[in-house]
Design an enzyme around this catalytic site. Structure first.
Site, PDB file in Angstrom:
ATOM      1  N   ARG A 271       0.833  -1.199   0.000  1.00 35.91           N
ATOM      2  CA  ARG A 271       0.000   0.000   0.000  1.00 35.91           C
ATOM      3  C   ARG A 271       0.870   1.253   0.000  1.00 35.91           C
ATOM      4  O   ARG A 271       2.056   1.218   0.282  1.00 35.91           O
ATOM      5  CB  ARG A 271      -0.905   0.025   1.251  1.00 35.91           C
ATOM      6  CG  ARG A 271      -0.118   0.068   2.552  1.00 35.91           C
ATOM      7  CD  ARG A 271      -0.954   0.590   3.719  1.00 35.91           C
ATOM      8  NE  ARG A 271      -0.270   0.443   4.987  1.00 35.91           N
ATOM      9  CZ  ARG A 271       0.711   1.251   5.417  1.00 35.91           C
ATOM     10  NH1 ARG A 271       1.123   2.251   4.662  1.00 35.91           N
ATOM     11  NH2 ARG A 271       1.295   1.054   6.596  1.00 35.91           N
ATOM     12  N   GLY A 272       0.227   2.396  -0.295  1.00 38.21           N
ATOM     13  CA  GLY A 272       0.930   3.660  -0.164  1.00 38.21           C
ATOM     14  C   GLY A 272       0.981   4.049   1.303  1.00 38.21           C
ATOM     15  O   GLY A 272       0.334   3.436   2.152  1.00 38.21           O
TER      16      GLY A 272
ATOM     17  N   ILE B 106       4.687   4.091   7.901  1.00 41.38           N
ATOM     18  CA  ILE B 106       4.458   3.076   8.926  1.00 41.38           C
ATOM     19  C   ILE B 106       3.231   3.464   9.760  1.00 41.38           C
ATOM     20  O   ILE B 106       2.974   4.642  10.009  1.00 41.38           O
ATOM     21  CB  ILE B 106       5.697   2.944   9.828  1.00 41.38           C
ATOM     22  CG1 ILE B 106       5.621   1.696  10.702  1.00 41.38           C
ATOM     23  CG2 ILE B 106       5.894   4.192  10.680  1.00 41.38           C
ATOM     24  CD1 ILE B 106       6.936   1.340  11.387  1.00 41.38           C
TER      25      ILE B 106
ATOM     26  N   HIS C 123      -2.098  -0.684  13.818  1.00 43.18           N
ATOM     27  CA  HIS C 123      -3.515  -1.058  13.862  1.00 43.18           C
ATOM     28  C   HIS C 123      -3.738  -1.863  15.120  1.00 43.18           C
ATOM     29  O   HIS C 123      -2.860  -2.643  15.517  1.00 43.18           O
ATOM     30  CB  HIS C 123      -3.882  -1.936  12.657  1.00 43.18           C
ATOM     31  CG  HIS C 123      -3.696  -1.258  11.347  1.00 43.18           C
ATOM     32  ND1 HIS C 123      -4.263  -0.049  11.047  1.00 43.18           N
ATOM     33  CD2 HIS C 123      -3.014  -1.640  10.237  1.00 43.18           C
ATOM     34  CE1 HIS C 123      -3.921   0.299   9.823  1.00 43.18           C
ATOM     35  NE2 HIS C 123      -3.172  -0.635   9.301  1.00 43.18           N
TER      36      HIS C 123
ATOM     37  N   ALA D  54      -6.063   7.490   9.521  1.00 42.44           N
ATOM     38  CA  ALA D  54      -4.986   7.300   8.559  1.00 42.44           C
ATOM     39  C   ALA D  54      -5.500   6.594   7.310  1.00 42.44           C
ATOM     40  O   ALA D  54      -6.502   5.873   7.352  1.00 42.44           O
ATOM     41  CB  ALA D  54      -3.875   6.471   9.186  1.00 42.44           C
TER      42      ALA D  54
ATOM     43  N   GLY E   5      -4.118   4.441   3.703  1.00 44.59           N
ATOM     44  CA  GLY E   5      -3.048   3.820   2.915  1.00 44.59           C
ATOM     45  C   GLY E   5      -3.725   2.902   1.928  1.00 44.59           C
ATOM     46  O   GLY E   5      -4.452   1.999   2.306  1.00 44.59           O
TER      47      GLY E   5
ATOM     48  N   GLY F 278      -7.026   0.658   2.816  1.00 42.97           N
ATOM     49  CA  GLY F 278      -8.077   1.680   2.948  1.00 42.97           C
ATOM     50  C   GLY F 278      -7.812   2.636   4.069  1.00 42.97           C
ATOM     51  O   GLY F 278      -6.802   3.343   4.056  1.00 42.97           O
ATOM     52  N   LEU F 279      -8.738   2.673   5.056  1.00 54.07           N
ATOM     53  CA  LEU F 279      -8.616   3.661   6.109  1.00 54.07           C
ATOM     54  C   LEU F 279      -8.662   3.027   7.496  1.00 54.07           C
ATOM     55  O   LEU F 279      -9.191   1.932   7.670  1.00 54.07           O
ATOM     56  CB  LEU F 279      -9.732   4.715   5.973  1.00 54.07           C
ATOM     57  CG  LEU F 279     -11.188   4.285   6.151  1.00 54.07           C
ATOM     58  CD1 LEU F 279     -11.614   4.211   7.599  1.00 54.07           C
ATOM     59  CD2 LEU F 279     -12.097   5.259   5.413  1.00 54.07           C
TER      60      LEU F 279
ATOM     61  N   CYS G  65       3.119   7.411  10.435  1.00 54.83           N
ATOM     62  CA  CYS G  65       3.004   7.955   9.091  1.00 54.83           C
ATOM     63  C   CYS G  65       4.226   8.794   8.703  1.00 54.83           C
ATOM     64  O   CYS G  65       4.171   9.596   7.775  1.00 54.83           O
ATOM     65  CB  CYS G  65       1.725   8.789   8.936  1.00 54.83           C
ATOM     66  SG  CYS G  65       0.265   7.893   9.493  1.00 54.83           S
TER      67      CYS G  65
END
Lengths: 236, 161
Positions: A79-80, A83, A86, A147, A149, A160-161, A178
């Site tokens: 993903r974009g 770091i 979660h 956040a 990504g 996703g988010l 991030c």
């Protein structure tokens, strides 16, 4: 005449990160082949740190072995983004959408994801906004509450988010979240004066904000639990 | 909230689509399409000159992606095949695969892009080129779109419901 767009929402509860990743890879292929409609995974992860495609290991502030002793996993993804952490009480949405069908480019898609979280925060009287250029995500003043990504492969989205309801904030201390060093991370619990309902209710509200933001009129809700070995043989 | 957002999305779509029938460079609210190149529906362009084909992403693509912060490219000697990914770009926390419009072998890669990924935004058809390949099946070029077709394709893609 605008046709109703279909969205299938999978309510999945707590899902191990790698299981969710494998599931998304399969769903992306299925979506590309038109076997499934636009699909949204709504879930949470056990404590997990993830890196994006740029592999910004320098933003991990402790040795990997320390993370394991904390009971957290570390994964590298395509993903974009930089770091991130979660964990429980952080609401995650992974939309598997065909961007061409909804006529959005990457930038507009990410802006829409920001709007979803801004809208949810506003339900609790929290004024959040999108980040400035280079600081994608959702902020309450200069504290980050959500956040993003995303990965786009042949026009199909994954990842996703992640929206902080009330995660254990100590986990964020072990990274430069991030990649942004001088800003705090926050949560809905910290920012709102209202009493929070259960996570399940907040997840449902988040899904509702998503459906509105992306113009999905027809929602099909499914409760899905991943059994061991289910991914190997294909899913229900 | 939703209504305001739909209004602004529609406005953006109109701004792009009403301008992309021009074929010369104008200030950045217009998407440029270059005559003489061939285009894939996934918004990559190919410039075929003799035995080498240069590949990059279009102005329309870079505009929809936003400012690029990272570009991942293959090594020389790698085989690429039509419609399949050869690399990726990252913008606004989104990584997007870049697909090759035709098959062949990578002979050169634009190494400037690792330090200056933004070249793709400022000069998508010139300095922002991504890879050069030796086409293995030049007939594949015939299946790609010419500039007028691609312009129309973009307009249709951007049109609001």
């Amino acid at each position: 005449m605008r046709l109703q767009r279909n969205l299938e929402v999978w309510k999945m509860g707590m899902v191990n990160y790698l299981d969710a990743l494998k599931l998304q890879e399969k769903l992306v292929i299925d979506r590309k082949l038109g076997k499934i409609p636009d699909t949204l995974l709504s879930l949470q992860h056990p404590p997990t740190y993830t890196l994006g495609k740029r592999k910004t290991y320098h933003n991990l502030l402790v040795p990997e072995a320390d993370l394991r002793s904390m009971g957290a996993e570390l994964h590298y993804t395509e993903r974009g983004g930089d770091i991130t952490y979660h964990g429980p009480h952080q609401a995650i949405l992974y939309p598997i959408l065909s961007l061409r069908d909804i006529r959005l480019g990457a930038r507009k898609y990410v802006e829409n994801l920001e709007m979803v979280m801004i809208e949810l925060a506003s339900l609790y009287g929290v004024g959040a906004c999108a980040g400035r250029t280079g600081e994608t995500g959702v902020w309450v003043e200069d504290r980050k509450i959500g956040a993003i990504g995303v990965r786009i492969s042949s026009g199909i989205t994954s990842h996703g988010l992640a929206f902080n309801i009330d995660p254990d904030m100590n986990y964020f201390k072990h990274i430069v979240p991030c990649g942004i060093a001088d800003k705090e991370v926050t949560s809905l619990k910290r920012e709102t004066e209202k009493t929070l309902p259960s996570d399940e209710v907040i997840h449902e509200q988040l899904v509702s904000c998503f459906a509105k933001s992306f113009g999905f009129g027809n929602i099909l809700l499914k409760n899905i639990t991943l059994e061991k070995g289910e991914l190997a043989k294909g899913l229900p | 909230m939703a209504m305001r957002m739909w209004a602004s999305s529609a406005a953006n779509a109109l701004r792009i689509s009403c301008a992309s029938n021009t074929a010369f460079a104008l200030p950045k609210c217009f998407s440029t399409v270059i005559d003489g190149l061939k285009y894939a529906p996934s918004h990559e362009w190919v410039k075929h000159e003799g035995s080498v084909a240069t590949i990059g992403i279009t102005d329309h693509a870079q505009d929809h992606l936003g400012e690029l912060v990272f570009v991942e490219l293959p090594e020389s000697g790698t085989a690429v095949s039509k419609g399949n990914s050869f690399g990726a770009v990252e913008s606004v926390k989104a990584t997007s695969d870049v697909n090759s419009p035709i098959s062949g072998e990578v002979v050169e890669v634009n190494s400037k892009l690792s330090d200056a990924p933004g070249l793709i935004n400022t000069s998508p058809y010139e300095e922002g080129w991504m890879i050069k390949i030796k086409p293995s099946n030049p007939a594949e070029l015939d299946a790609l779109m010419a500039s007028k077709e691609y312009t129309k394709f973009c307009e249709e893609e951007d049109a609001a419901h």
